[in-house]
Design a protein around this motif. Structure first.
Motif, PDB file in Angstrom:
ATOM      1  N   SER A   4      37.012  25.788  58.797  1.00  0.00           N
ATOM      2  CA  SER A   4      38.262  24.957  59.055  1.00  0.00           C
ATOM      3  C   SER A   4      37.836  23.064  59.105  1.00  0.00           C
ATOM      4  CB  SER A   4      39.084  24.865  60.132  1.00  0.00           C
ATOM      5  OG  SER A   4      39.602  26.312  60.505  1.00  0.00           O
ATOM      6  N   ASP A   5      37.182  22.914  60.106  1.00  0.00           N
ATOM      7  CA  ASP A   5      36.359  21.132  59.634  1.00  0.00           C
ATOM      8  C   ASP A   5      35.851  21.221  58.299  1.00  0.00           C
ATOM      9  OD1 ASP A   5      37.852  21.152  62.624  1.00  0.00           O
ATOM     10  OD2 ASP A   5      35.388  21.848  63.855  1.00  0.00           O
ATOM     11  N   HIS A   6      34.790  22.038  57.834  1.00  0.00           N
ATOM     12  CA  HIS A   6      33.693  21.939  57.101  1.00  0.00           C
ATOM     13  C   HIS A   6      34.985  21.458  56.016  1.00  0.00           C
ATOM     14  CE1 HIS A   6      31.173  23.373  53.582  1.00  0.00           C
ATOM     15  NE2 HIS A   6      31.825  23.803  52.721  1.00  0.00           N
ATOM     16  N   HIS A   7      35.696  22.442  55.742  1.00  0.00           N
ATOM     17  CA  HIS A   7      36.664  22.375  54.496  1.00  0.00           C
ATOM     18  C   HIS A   7      37.610  21.003  54.294  1.00  0.00           C
ATOM     19  CE1 HIS A   7      35.299  25.340  51.886  1.00  0.00           C
ATOM     20  NE2 HIS A   7      35.702  26.224  52.763  1.00  0.00           N
ATOM     21  N   PHE A   8      38.138  20.447  55.324  1.00  0.00           N
ATOM     22  CA  PHE A   8      38.996  19.283  55.798  1.00  0.00           C
ATOM     23  C   PHE A   8      38.202  18.748  56.053  1.00  0.00           C
ATOM     24  CE2 PHE A   8      40.882  15.680  58.467  1.00  0.00           C
ATOM     25  CZ  PHE A   8      42.077  16.032  57.793  1.00  0.00           C
ATOM     26  N   ALA A   9      36.776  18.545  55.940  1.00  0.00           N
ATOM     27  CA  ALA A   9      35.734  16.642  55.654  1.00  0.00           C
ATOM     28  C   ALA A   9      35.807  17.276  53.964  1.00  0.00           C
ATOM     29  CB  ALA A   9      34.840  17.224  56.827  1.00  0.00           C
ATOM     30  N   HIS A  10      35.349  18.506  54.115  1.00  0.00           N
ATOM     31  CA  HIS A  10      35.730  18.258  52.438  1.00  0.00           C
ATOM     32  C   HIS A  10      36.972  17.501  51.606  1.00  0.00           C
ATOM     33  CE1 HIS A  10      32.874  22.193  51.416  1.00  0.00           C
ATOM     34  NE2 HIS A  10      31.978  20.858  51.415  1.00  0.00           N
ATOM     35  N   ILE A  11      37.963  17.950  51.864  1.00  0.00           N
ATOM     36  CA  ILE A  11      38.920  16.811  51.467  1.00  0.00           C
ATOM     37  C   ILE A  11      38.781  15.344  51.851  1.00  0.00           C
ATOM     38  CG2 ILE A  11      41.800  16.505  51.898  1.00  0.00           C
ATOM     39  CD1 ILE A  11      41.630  19.774  52.371  1.00  0.00           C
ATOM     40  N   GLN A  12      38.546  15.397  52.863  1.00  0.00           N
ATOM     41  CA  GLN A  12      38.595  13.838  53.085  1.00  0.00           C
ATOM     42  C   GLN A  12      37.272  12.695  52.313  1.00  0.00           C
ATOM     43  OE1 GLN A  12      37.157  14.306  57.061  1.00  0.00           O
ATOM     44  NE2 GLN A  12      39.521  13.105  57.652  1.00  0.00           N
ATOM     45  N   GLN A  13      36.727  13.980  51.747  1.00  0.00           N
ATOM     46  CA  GLN A  13      35.070  13.495  51.174  1.00  0.00           C
ATOM     47  C   GLN A  13      36.180  13.002  49.852  1.00  0.00           C
ATOM     48  OE1 GLN A  13      31.175  14.568  51.781  1.00  0.00           O
ATOM     49  NE2 GLN A  13      31.485  16.352  49.789  1.00  0.00           N
ATOM     50  N   ALA A  14      37.047  14.227  49.381  1.00  0.00           N
ATOM     51  CA  ALA A  14      37.266  13.857  47.990  1.00  0.00           C
ATOM     52  C   ALA A  14      38.703  12.565  47.717  1.00  0.00           C
ATOM     53  CB  ALA A  14      37.976  15.107  47.507  1.00  0.00           C
ATOM     54  N   LEU A  15      38.767  12.441  48.661  1.00  0.00           N
ATOM     55  CA  LEU A  15      39.495  11.363  49.084  1.00  0.00           C
ATOM     56  C   LEU A  15      38.878   9.475  49.323  1.00  0.00           C
ATOM     57  CD1 LEU A  15      42.613  12.476  51.492  1.00  0.00           C
ATOM     58  CD2 LEU A  15      42.650  12.311  48.475  1.00  0.00           C
ATOM     59  N   LYS A  16      37.724  10.209  49.592  1.00  0.00           N
ATOM     60  CA  LYS A  16      37.026   8.636  50.053  1.00  0.00           C
ATOM     61  C   LYS A  16      36.468   8.326  48.642  1.00  0.00           C
ATOM     62  CE  LYS A  16      32.764   7.245  51.717  1.00  0.00           C
ATOM     63  NZ  LYS A  16      31.330   7.783  52.809  1.00  0.00           N
ATOM     64  N   HIS A  17      35.757   9.178  47.594  1.00  0.00           N
ATOM     65  CA  HIS A  17      34.795   9.144  46.781  1.00  0.00           C
ATOM     66  C   HIS A  17      36.240   9.437  45.319  1.00  0.00           C
ATOM     67  CE1 HIS A  17      30.862   9.336  48.196  1.00  0.00           C
ATOM     68  NE2 HIS A  17      31.548  10.376  48.824  1.00  0.00           N
ATOM     69  N   LYS A  18      37.434   8.917  45.758  1.00  0.00           N
ATOM     70  CA  LYS A  18      38.505   9.332  44.626  1.00  0.00           C
ATOM     71  C   LYS A  18      37.823   9.123  43.392  1.00  0.00           C
ATOM     72  CE  LYS A  18      39.517   5.094  47.237  1.00  0.00           C
ATOM     73  NZ  LYS A  18      40.648   4.489  47.839  1.00  0.00           N
ATOM     74  N   GLY A  19      37.663  10.720  43.112  1.00  0.00           N
ATOM     75  CA  GLY A  19      37.806  11.441  41.820  1.00  0.00           C
ATOM     76  C   GLY A  19      36.388  10.773  40.742  1.00  0.00           C
ATOM     77  N   GLU A  20      35.588  10.577  41.644  1.00  0.00           N
ATOM     78  CA  GLU A  20      34.126   9.575  40.637  1.00  0.00           C
ATOM     79  C   GLU A  20      33.288  11.005  40.764  1.00  0.00           C
ATOM     80  OE1 GLU A  20      30.757   8.910  43.582  1.00  0.00           O
ATOM     81  OE2 GLU A  20      31.892   7.794  44.337  1.00  0.00           O
ATOM     82  N   PHE A  21      33.708  12.128  41.340  1.00  0.00           N
ATOM     83  CA  PHE A  21      32.687  13.735  40.634  1.00  0.00           C
ATOM     84  C   PHE A  21      33.892  13.998  39.682  1.00  0.00           C
ATOM     85  CE2 PHE A  21      31.543  12.483  45.295  1.00  0.00           C
ATOM     86  CZ  PHE A  21      30.312  12.037  45.317  1.00  0.00           C
ATOM     87  N   ASN A  22      35.002  13.458  39.388  1.00  0.00           N
ATOM     88  CA  ASN A  22      35.624  14.660  38.252  1.00  0.00           C
ATOM     89  C   ASN A  22      34.605  14.170  36.629  1.00  0.00           C
ATOM     90  OD1 ASN A  22      37.307  14.477  40.731  1.00  0.00           O
ATOM     91  ND2 ASN A  22      38.760  14.732  39.358  1.00  0.00           N
TER      92      ASN A  22
END
Length: 181
Positions: free
Chosen positions: A163-181
């Motif tokens: 749960s915490d692992h994937h919540f951190a993924h969501i937070q990380q994606a928001l922090k990086h604002k699409g730079e990995f897309n």
């Protein structure tokens, strides 16, 4: 990107480490983390637009949408695994191909249904997990992919970490604002 940087993006909270001795405090914290996941996800995703929901948490990683849908699918499996272990003698559970699930059409759609699933499954999980006796916590299932037995007390920790692992993924994606897309 270095291997170490990619590892940190893949495991932003590290990998699950089973404590040598699982205490009641561990169990309380883990169950609280499991119970709070749907609300945590909903709170950070409810105002996101489709572009933001398609941010990835790392290069070649999943989108926020895929992470949310994965959590719903994974945690549906988790409650079944707990119930099988409670009602059968060391059952062999059935693994599934998470990566293949993530390519199915529903993983591209709205996350509303998956958030509803998470709310229901996690409410049921909380009730179930809090009811476990010491004997129940020691019950096991066999995971054929890992070729070993897992106790229910360890599995509570694993799903709290998940749960915490994937919540951190969501937070990380928001922090990086699409730079990995």
């Amino acid at each position: 990107m270095t291997e170490q940087e990619l590892y940190k993006l893949t495991f932003p909270i590290g990998e699950f480490e089973k404590p040598q001795h699982i205490t009641q405090e561990h169990l309380r914290e883990w169950i609280a983390s499991i119970e709070s996941l749907p609300e945590r996800i909903e709170s950070v995703t409810k105002h996101l637009n489709d572009k933001e929901l398609n941010y990835k948490y790392r290069p070649a990683g999943w989108t926020i949408k895929q992470v949310v849908h994965h959590c719903a699918d994974s945690h549906i499996n988790s409650i079944v695994r707990f119930k099988l272990a409670l009602t059968e003698d060391a059952p062999t559970i059935r693994p599934y191909f998470e990566d293949r699930f993530a390519k199915l059409i529903d993983y591209k759609e709205s996350i509303d249904a998956s958030i509803s699933i998470l709310k229901g499954v996690h409410e049921k999980l909380g009730i179930l997990l809090k009811s476990f006796s010491e004997e129940d916590l020691k019950r096991e299932f066999i995971h054929p992919e890992h070729g070993k037995r897992f106790s229910l007390e360890e599995t509570i920790g694993t799903y709290a970490w998940h749960s915490d692992h994937h919540f951190a993924h969501i937070q990380q994606a928001l922090k990086h604002k699409g730079e990995f897309n």
